[in-house]
Motif scaffolding. Structure first.
Motif, PDB file in Angstrom:
ATOM      1  N   ALA A  54       0.827  -1.204   0.000  1.00 22.42           N
ATOM      2  CA  ALA A  54       0.000   0.000   0.000  1.00 22.42           C
ATOM      3  C   ALA A  54       0.866   1.260   0.000  1.00 22.42           C
ATOM      4  N   TYR A  55       1.943   1.219   0.761  1.00 29.72           N
ATOM      5  CA  TYR A  55       2.878   2.353   0.797  1.00 29.72           C
ATOM      6  C   TYR A  55       3.518   2.556  -0.579  1.00 29.72           C
ATOM      7  N   ARG A  56       3.880   1.456  -1.226  1.00 31.39           N
ATOM      8  CA  ARG A  56       4.502   1.559  -2.549  1.00 31.39           C
ATOM      9  C   ARG A  56       3.521   2.114  -3.578  1.00 31.39           C
ATOM     10  N   ARG A  57       2.264   1.701  -3.494  1.00 37.19           N
ATOM     11  CA  ARG A  57       1.263   2.218  -4.441  1.00 37.19           C
ATOM     12  C   ARG A  57       1.106   3.728  -4.298  1.00 37.19           C
ATOM     13  N   GLU A  58       1.125   4.210  -3.073  1.00 33.81           N
ATOM     14  CA  GLU A  58       0.996   5.654  -2.859  1.00 33.81           C
ATOM     15  C   GLU A  58       2.203   6.407  -3.410  1.00 33.81           C
ATOM     16  N   LYS A  59       3.385   5.844  -3.189  1.00 33.70           N
ATOM     17  CA  LYS A  59       4.597   6.488  -3.701  1.00 33.70           C
ATOM     18  C   LYS A  59       4.606   6.498  -5.231  1.00 33.70           C
ATOM     19  N   GLU A  60       4.167   5.403  -5.842  1.00 38.87           N
ATOM     20  CA  GLU A  60       4.116   5.348  -7.299  1.00 38.87           C
ATOM     21  C   GLU A  60       3.085   6.330  -7.848  1.00 38.87           C
ATOM     22  N   LYS A  61       1.980   6.480  -7.120  1.00 36.40           N
ATOM     23  CA  LYS A  61       0.953   7.435  -7.553  1.00 36.40           C
ATOM     24  C   LYS A  61       1.481   8.854  -7.530  1.00 36.40           C
ATOM     25  N   SER A  62       2.247   9.176  -6.480  1.00 39.14           N
ATOM     26  CA  SER A  62       2.837  10.512  -6.402  1.00 39.14           C
ATOM     27  C   SER A  62       3.982  10.686  -7.395  1.00 39.14           C
ATOM     28  N   ASN A  63       4.483   9.573  -7.935  1.00 35.40           N
ATOM     29  CA  ASN A  63       5.562   9.610  -8.915  1.00 35.40           C
ATOM     30  C   ASN A  63       5.029   9.585 -10.344  1.00 35.40           C
ATOM     31  N   GLY A  64       3.755   9.851 -10.488  1.00 34.18           N
ATOM     32  CA  GLY A  64       3.171   9.868 -11.822  1.00 34.18           C
ATOM     33  C   GLY A  64       2.912   8.504 -12.402  1.00 34.18           C
ATOM     34  N   GLY A  65       2.805   7.483 -11.538  1.00 33.72           N
ATOM     35  CA  GLY A  65       2.560   6.128 -12.012  1.00 33.72           C
ATOM     36  C   GLY A  65       3.809   5.374 -12.422  1.00 33.72           C
ATOM     37  N   ARG A  66       4.965   6.000 -12.329  1.00 36.45           N
ATOM     38  CA  ARG A  66       6.216   5.350 -12.690  1.00 36.45           C
ATOM     39  C   ARG A  66       6.666   4.436 -11.553  1.00 36.45           C
ATOM     40  N   PRO A  67       7.192   3.262 -11.877  1.00 33.24           N
ATOM     41  CA  PRO A  67       7.691   2.359 -10.834  1.00 33.24           C
ATOM     42  C   PRO A  67       8.800   3.018 -10.021  1.00 33.24           C
ATOM     43  N   LEU A  68       8.878   2.665  -8.752  1.00 33.40           N
ATOM     44  CA  LEU A  68       9.880   3.252  -7.872  1.00 33.40           C
ATOM     45  C   LEU A  68      11.267   2.689  -8.121  1.00 33.40           C
ATOM     46  N   ALA A  69      11.339   1.461  -8.600  1.00 37.36           N
ATOM     47  CA  ALA A  69      12.644   0.799  -8.740  1.00 37.36           C
ATOM     48  C   ALA A  69      12.739   0.097 -10.079  1.00 37.36           C
ATOM     49  N   PHE A  70      13.970  -0.121 -10.483  1.00 34.84           N
ATOM     50  CA  PHE A  70      14.280  -0.863 -11.707  1.00 34.84           C
ATOM     51  C   PHE A  70      14.821  -2.217 -11.288  1.00 34.84           C
ATOM     52  N   ARG A  71      14.138  -3.278 -11.673  1.00 32.93           N
ATOM     53  CA  ARG A  71      14.511  -4.639 -11.285  1.00 32.93           C
ATOM     54  C   ARG A  71      15.277  -5.314 -12.413  1.00 32.93           C
ATOM     55  N   VAL A  72      16.459  -5.823 -12.085  1.00 36.74           N
ATOM     56  CA  VAL A  72      17.311  -6.457 -13.087  1.00 36.74           C
ATOM     57  C   VAL A  72      17.713  -7.842 -12.588  1.00 36.74           C
ATOM     58  N   GLY A  73      17.485  -8.847 -13.396  1.00 32.22           N
ATOM     59  CA  GLY A  73      17.907 -10.203 -13.082  1.00 32.22           C
ATOM     60  C   GLY A  73      19.200 -10.531 -13.810  1.00 32.22           C
ATOM     61  N   LEU A  74      20.122 -11.164 -13.111  1.00 29.44           N
ATOM     62  CA  LEU A  74      21.419 -11.535 -13.675  1.00 29.44           C
ATOM     63  C   LEU A  74      21.619 -13.039 -13.546  1.00 29.44           C
ATOM     64  N   SER A  75      22.023 -13.665 -14.631  1.00 28.18           N
ATOM     65  CA  SER A  75      22.287 -15.092 -14.597  1.00 28.18           C
ATOM     66  C   SER A  75      23.435 -15.404 -15.537  1.00 28.18           C
ATOM     67  N   GLY A  76      24.014 -16.559 -15.344  1.00 27.32           N
ATOM     68  CA  GLY A  76      25.140 -16.966 -16.175  1.00 27.32           C
ATOM     69  C   GLY A  76      25.770 -18.223 -15.617  1.00 27.32           C
ATOM     70  N   PRO A  77      26.558 -18.907 -16.402  1.00 29.04           N
ATOM     71  CA  PRO A  77      27.192 -20.141 -15.928  1.00 29.04           C
ATOM     72  C   PRO A  77      28.226 -19.855 -14.853  1.00 29.04           C
ATOM     73  N   PRO A  78      28.570 -20.851 -14.050  1.00 29.16           N
ATOM     74  CA  PRO A  78      29.633 -20.661 -13.056  1.00 29.16           C
ATOM     75  C   PRO A  78      30.927 -20.197 -13.717  1.00 29.16           C
ATOM     76  N   GLY A  79      31.564 -19.206 -13.124  1.00 29.91           N
ATOM     77  CA  GLY A  79      32.798 -18.683 -13.694  1.00 29.91           C
ATOM     78  C   GLY A  79      32.603 -17.527 -14.646  1.00 29.91           C
ATOM     79  N   ALA A  80      31.347 -17.093 -14.810  1.00 27.50           N
ATOM     80  CA  ALA A  80      31.084 -15.967 -15.717  1.00 27.50           C
ATOM     81  C   ALA A  80      31.464 -14.634 -15.097  1.00 27.50           C
ATOM     82  N   GLY A  81      31.729 -14.621 -13.797  1.00 32.85           N
ATOM     83  CA  GLY A  81      32.108 -13.375 -13.138  1.00 32.85           C
ATOM     84  C   GLY A  81      30.923 -12.540 -12.703  1.00 32.85           C
ATOM     85  N   LYS A  82      29.848 -13.194 -12.274  1.00 38.81           N
ATOM     86  CA  LYS A  82      28.638 -12.460 -11.893  1.00 38.81           C
ATOM     87  C   LYS A  82      28.882 -11.563 -10.680  1.00 38.81           C
ATOM     88  N   SER A  83      29.534 -12.099  -9.659  1.00 36.73           N
ATOM     89  CA  SER A  83      29.764 -11.309  -8.445  1.00 36.73           C
ATOM     90  C   SER A  83      30.687 -10.125  -8.710  1.00 36.73           C
TER      91      SER A  83
END
Length: 387
Positions: A100-129
């Motif tokens: 509910a708190y997030r919905r209010e913040k997004e509403k005050s932000n013009g409907g734009r999401p508050l955060a950008f979510r990024v998923g990272l994946s790759g085989p072992p040894g790809a250097g993710k960390s």
């Protein structure tokens, strides 16, 4: 409500039961915690179902969470990860308030999401960390607040997990504008925990505008992370083998990053970049407004890192302006709802007394070859639904 087990008997749950449970959770979440009053007095009356210590606990966690306290965020994530029935109910109350708190913040932000979510994946040894640490330091230096949710594989023998990702991000873990939370898979096939999606909500409520989710590795069944993030990034090391080996997961990638592109590996990295660029042209586009890109970067020299983030920002702006981001998040919520339903139904099926009683004999007949596994499954399901 104190002893209300969620989905105690799946076969006995009706639509009316589920609606009552939803209203009780929603009522408690709005009533016990400070903030806007969005529900009627008739619904708020269920607040007495929570004990005094429980109300004080949730109030403290909520206030600390929206105040940006890292300790409150960590404790809140621990609460949603618990398997204790009562604490799981408390976690849902807290989540409803944060939503509910997030919905209010997004509403005050013009409907734009508050955060950008990024998923990272790759085989072992790809250097993710290493990649996350370099990108994370760059982002916090630009004024962003970064949350990193890493998932470490659990041992099939002991059930334990090393939680080594945080130790590999030594500089980022000391950054006060970054929050790193390792979690064990606990046997989850998709490389992400069942509560990762809820942890993302808590991180956004705590004011983190960028959330990175790192998964265990690449596999044909590891698509879960793509169903909870805005952008899925695949990290590939140079000379990492045949690109067809990761064909299943590359179909979900919005960006492919060839890592370790420095020194003697620059030439192999360029070759891998060309191969993946050609492979992506043959795949069906997921987005009408974005074509997946393949870029090279080096965590050691930081070469290409700003360009990688520029591509991520370009992707975010593109799908946000086209409306795809909002539609994607709505679809993801439905996917995760059914995923949790399937998990809960399976758990209650396995714990059902009639099923537990019939299971040993049927398992023994299956192992002897007396009946087929399919017939045994049908008999168990019939036992579950008729008892």
């Amino acid at each position: 409500f104190r002893r209300l087990p969620l989905l105690r008997h799946v076969s006995m749950f009706t639509t009316r039961n589920l609606c009552c449970l939803h209203h009780r959770l929603l009522a408690c979440s709005f009533a016990i915690l400070p903030g806007p009053r969005c529900v009627s007095t008739a619904v708020i009356q269920h607040v007495q179902d929570l004990s005094g210590p429980e109300q004080r606990l949730l109030s403290r966690l909520y206030e600390g969470l929206i105040g940006g306290q890292r300790a409150s965020l960590a404790e809140s994530i621990t609460l949603v990860e618990t398997q204790h029935p009562r604490k799981k109910e408390l976690a849902q109350v807290l989540l409803q308030r944060v939503l509910a708190y997030r919905r209010e913040k997004e509403k005050s932000n013009g409907g734009r999401p508050l955060a950008f979510r990024v998923g990272l994946s790759g085989p072992p040894g790809a250097g993710k960390s290493s990649f996350i640490e370099v990108v994370g330091k760059m982002l916090t230096g630009r004024g962003h607040k970064l949350s990193v949710l890493t998932v470490d594989p659990s041992s099939c023998t002991t059930g334990g997990s090393l939680m080594g990702d945080k130790t590999r991000m030594t500089e980022l873990s000391r950054d006060m504008n970054a929050f790193i939370r390792p979690s064990p898979t606990s046997g989850t096939l998709g490389g992400v925990t069942r509560t990762t999606n809820e942890a993302i909500v808590l991180c956004e409520g705590a004011g983190y505008d960028i959330v990175l989710v790192e998964t265990v590795g690449v596999g044909q069944s590891e698509f879960a992370v793509a169903d909870m993030v805005d952008m899925f990034v695949l990290l590939i090391p140079p000379a990492g083998g045949d690109e067809l080996q990761v064909k299943g997961i590359i179909e979900r990638a919005d960006l492919v990053v060839v890592t370790k592109s420095d020194g003697d590996l620059v030439v192999p990295a360029r070759r891998i970049q060309a191969e993946y660029t050609s492979a992506l042209k043959l795949l069906r586009r997921q987005s009408k407004s974005w074509n997946p890109r393949v870029v090279r970067a080096s965590s050691y020299t930081s070469e290409g890192i700003p360009e990688v983030w520029a591509k991520m920002e370009s992707y975010r702006d593109t799908i946000l302006s086209s409306g795809e981001l909002q539609a994607r998040r709505r679809a993801q919520q439905k996917v995760w709802m059914w995923s949790l339903i399937q998990e809960s139904v399976l758990s209650h099926f396995q714990m059902h007394p009639a099923v537990r009683e019939a299971l040993p004999a049927l398992e023994e007949r299956v192992t002897r070859g007396a009946i087929s596994p399919g017939l045994a499954a049908d008999l168990l399901l019939k036992t579950f639904t008729t008892s």
